[in-house]
Scaffold this active site. Structure first.
Site, PDB file in Angstrom:
ATOM      1  N   CYS A 193      -9.836  10.168  -0.643  1.00  0.00           N
ATOM      2  CA  CYS A 193      -9.838   9.387   0.607  1.00  0.00           C
ATOM      3  C   CYS A 193     -10.927   9.817   1.587  1.00  0.00           C
ATOM      4  CB  CYS A 193      -8.475   9.481   1.280  1.00  0.00           C
ATOM      5  SG  CYS A 193      -7.163   8.878   0.216  1.00  0.00           S
ATOM      6  N   HIS A 219      -9.292   7.506   8.663  1.00  0.00           N
ATOM      7  CA  HIS A 219      -8.818   7.020   7.363  1.00  0.00           C
ATOM      8  C   HIS A 219      -7.407   6.483   7.585  1.00  0.00           C
ATOM      9  CE1 HIS A 219      -7.095   6.805   3.504  1.00  0.00           C
ATOM     10  NE2 HIS A 219      -6.493   7.978   3.540  1.00  0.00           N
ATOM     11  N   ASN A 233      -2.977   1.662   2.989  1.00  0.00           N
ATOM     12  CA  ASN A 233      -3.925   2.758   2.760  1.00  0.00           C
ATOM     13  C   ASN A 233      -4.873   2.341   1.641  1.00  0.00           C
ATOM     14  OD1 ASN A 233      -5.212   5.089   1.929  1.00  0.00           O
ATOM     15  ND2 ASN A 233      -3.404   6.398   2.114  1.00  0.00           N
TER      16      ASN A 233
HETATM   17  O1  UT7 Z   1      -4.511   8.818   1.781  1.00  0.00           O
HETATM   18  C1  UT7 Z   1      -3.769   9.778   1.101  1.00  0.00           C
HETATM   19  C2  UT7 Z   1      -3.119  10.678   2.065  1.00  0.00           C
HETATM   20  N1  UT7 Z   1      -1.727  10.410   2.124  1.00  0.00           N
HETATM   21  C3  UT7 Z   1      -1.053  10.448   3.265  1.00  0.00           C
HETATM   22  O2  UT7 Z   1      -1.581  10.598   4.312  1.00  0.00           O
HETATM   23  C4  UT7 Z   1       0.403  10.373   3.245  1.00  0.00           C
HETATM   24  C5  UT7 Z   1       0.997  11.340   4.204  1.00  0.00           C
HETATM   25  N2  UT7 Z   1       2.415  11.283   4.154  1.00  0.00           N
HETATM   26  C6  UT7 Z   1       3.110  10.224   4.641  1.00  0.00           C
HETATM   27  O3  UT7 Z   1       2.530   9.272   5.110  1.00  0.00           O
HETATM   28  C7  UT7 Z   1       4.595  10.300   4.606  1.00  0.00           C
HETATM   29  O4  UT7 Z   1       4.994  11.558   4.153  1.00  0.00           O
HETATM   30  C8  UT7 Z   1       5.257   9.186   3.732  1.00  0.00           C
HETATM   31  C9  UT7 Z   1       5.068   7.846   4.389  1.00  0.00           C
HETATM   32  C10 UT7 Z   1       4.632   9.184   2.355  1.00  0.00           C
HETATM   33  C11 UT7 Z   1       6.725   9.462   3.607  1.00  0.00           C
HETATM   34  O5  UT7 Z   1       7.319   9.503   4.902  1.00  0.00           O
HETATM   35  P1  UT7 Z   1       8.318  10.692   5.299  1.00  0.00           P
HETATM   36  O6  UT7 Z   1       8.755  10.422   6.659  1.00  0.00           O
HETATM   37  O7  UT7 Z   1       7.579  11.981   5.013  1.00  0.00           O
HETATM   38  O8  UT7 Z   1       9.515  10.456   4.320  1.00  0.00           O
HETATM   39  P2  UT7 Z   1      10.100  11.416   3.190  1.00  0.00           P
HETATM   40  O9  UT7 Z   1       9.205  11.438   1.995  1.00  0.00           O
HETATM   41  O10 UT7 Z   1      10.472  12.724   3.808  1.00  0.00           O
HETATM   42  O11 UT7 Z   1      11.417  10.671   2.830  1.00  0.00           O
HETATM   43  C12 UT7 Z   1      12.487  10.488   3.771  1.00  0.00           C
HETATM   44  C13 UT7 Z   1      13.531   9.639   3.144  1.00  0.00           C
HETATM   45  C14 UT7 Z   1      13.964  10.113   1.757  1.00  0.00           C
HETATM   46  O12 UT7 Z   1      15.333   9.862   1.617  1.00  0.00           O
HETATM   47  P3  UT7 Z   1      16.394  11.038   1.821  1.00  0.00           P
HETATM   48  O13 UT7 Z   1      16.030  12.103   0.819  1.00  0.00           O
HETATM   49  O14 UT7 Z   1      16.228  11.502   3.242  1.00  0.00           O
HETATM   50  O15 UT7 Z   1      17.711  10.364   1.546  1.00  0.00           O
HETATM   51  C15 UT7 Z   1      13.208   9.217   0.823  1.00  0.00           C
HETATM   52  O16 UT7 Z   1      13.845   9.073  -0.422  1.00  0.00           O
HETATM   53  O17 UT7 Z   1      13.037   8.309   2.958  1.00  0.00           O
HETATM   54  C16 UT7 Z   1      13.228   7.930   1.595  1.00  0.00           C
HETATM   55  N3  UT7 Z   1      12.155   7.012   1.223  1.00  0.00           N
HETATM   56  C17 UT7 Z   1      12.253   5.693   1.389  1.00  0.00           C
HETATM   57  N4  UT7 Z   1      13.237   4.908   1.868  1.00  0.00           N
HETATM   58  C18 UT7 Z   1      13.022   3.579   1.916  1.00  0.00           C
HETATM   59  C19 UT7 Z   1      10.943   7.317   0.703  1.00  0.00           C
HETATM   60  N5  UT7 Z   1      10.230   6.185   0.515  1.00  0.00           N
HETATM   61  C20 UT7 Z   1      11.027   5.164   0.931  1.00  0.00           C
HETATM   62  C21 UT7 Z   1      10.862   3.774   1.006  1.00  0.00           C
HETATM   63  N6  UT7 Z   1      11.860   3.029   1.499  1.00  0.00           N
HETATM   64  N7  UT7 Z   1       9.707   3.162   0.604  1.00  0.00           N
END
Ligand code: UT7
Length: 317
Positions: free
Chosen positions: A110, A244, A274
């Site tokens: 990225c 980005h 993204n």
């Molecule tokens: O360009 C590449 C660089 N990448 C990035 O910059 C990504 C950086 N990271 C992020 O943007 C975030 O970490 C994400 C958007 C990928 C994830 O957000 P988060 O707030 O960190 O969520 P999480 O992974 O901690 O998940 C929280 C909850 C989980 O459920 P439980 O375990 O709390 O029950 C996930 O299973 O959200 C759940 N979850 C979803 N729920 C509904 C994860 N993806 C989804 C989804 N829909 N699509």
């Protein structure tokens, strides 16, 4: 420093995938995606190739610069994967825009667009090139696991291009790398060989989102402060911070800590998702076209991603 931007262009697929459509294939919903990422829709290739998008973006940038392919001294294409391992995406673009200069791909995930600007600076600064085409082009949706809700909702496809010409627009630039094969990974696939076992890697995009999020906020704050200091630029001098487009929350947090106003933060993640290293040049062209940026404006670009890599720069348009 060495170059200024004299033309921008962009292209994306026709098909728009919205959050409701995704909720039909994985256990997700519009509210989760919007509040956690800022994404409403993204463009997904159904038939377009990455070469086609790159050529279109390059042609538009050349048109705006009032140049043709023959005027170019170098083509740098930032991409994680073109349509072919060989020939490079840059060579395919060179053929289709009628250029006859050297052409090469580079991969810094990225952060690739920033890496390409840094290389262009080296070429133009050393006198090896005067006019350079830089493209950021990615089709991330080719590497998604459409059963993994944690990643398949995040990405879109697109290509953005800039034409750089010898000048004094670039005020400072910085790139970094910190090797890591855990946080953000896409495996290559290989053909079987009678002489040995090939590595068996997962070809899907895999990410430890939370850890990447923390890395992103820390590195963006560090890099942006450093390039602004090196350029002698203050927050009030900057027309826009163009990051980005990875996650709205990363940049809202960074914006506040850096002291930028809301209207100084350029975000298009709501309609692009993204798009990896295409995200900054896509935004840049959109802002230029909408008249939100004009000659003389100071912009700050910042990116982070797989590698792990980061980059940032200050440019006077
Ligand atoms: O360009 C590449 C660089 N990448 C990035 O910059 C990504 C950086 N990271 C992020 O943007 C975030 O970490 C994400 C958007 C990928 C994830 O957000 P988060 O707030 O960190 O969520 P999480 O992974 O901690 O998940 C929280 C909850 C989980 O459920 P439980 O375990 O709390 O029950 C996930 O299973 O959200 C759940 N979850 C979803 N729920 C509904 C994860 N993806 C989804 C989804 N829909 N699509």
């Amino acid at each position: 420093m060495s170059f200024r931007i004299i033309g921008t262009g962009r292209a994306h697929p026709e098909f728009i995938l919205n959050n409701e459509m995704l909720s039909e294939i994985v256990d997700t919903d519009n509210e989760w995606i919007v509040t956690r990422t800022g994404i409403n829709t993204r463009y997904v290739s159904t038939h377009e190739t990455i070469t086609e998008l790159s050529v279109k973006a390059a042609q538009r940038a050349l048109e705006k610069a009032g140049l043709t392919g023959k005027d170019l001294d170098l083509i740098l294409c930032s991409t994680m994967k073109g349509d072919y391992a060989c020939p490079s995406l840059a060579c395919l673009v060179q053929k289709d825009i009628g250029a006859d200069c050297p052409a090469v791909d580079l991969n810094a995930a990225c952060s690739g667009f920033l890496y390409a600007l840094d290389q262009a600076d080296a070429y133009v600064g050393s006198g090896k090139a005067e006019t350079v085409l830089v493209i950021g082009a990615e089709m991330m949706t080719r590497y998604l696991d459409w059963t993994d809700r944690g990643t398949c909702v995040l990405f879109g496809d697109g290509a953005g291009a800039v034409i750089l010409r010898k000048g004094d627009g670039l005020k400072s630039i910085k790139i970094t790398a910190k090797g890591d094969d855990q946080l953000l990974v896409i495996g290559n696939t290989f053909c079987p060989s009678p002489y040995g076992k090939q590595p068996e890697l997962d070809p899907h995009f895999r990410m430890k989102g939370g850890e990447v999020f923390k890395f992103a906020v820390t590195s963006v704050l560090r890099d942006v402060k450093e390039v602004m200091k090196a350029a002698g630029v203050k927050v009030e001098d900057v027309k826009m911070l163009i990051p980005h487009q990875a996650n709205l929350r990363v940049f809202q947090a960074a914006k506040e800590k850096l002291g930028f106003r809301d209207d100084q933060l350029a975000m298009g993640i709501d309609h692009y998702g993204n798009t990896s290293s295409a995200s900054i040049p896509l935004m840049l062209d959109e802002l230029m076209e909408e008249g939100k940026l004009e000659e003389g404006d100071i912009i700050v670009l910042t990116a982070f991603g797989g590698g792990l890599t980061t980059g940032a720069c200050v440019i006077k348009l």
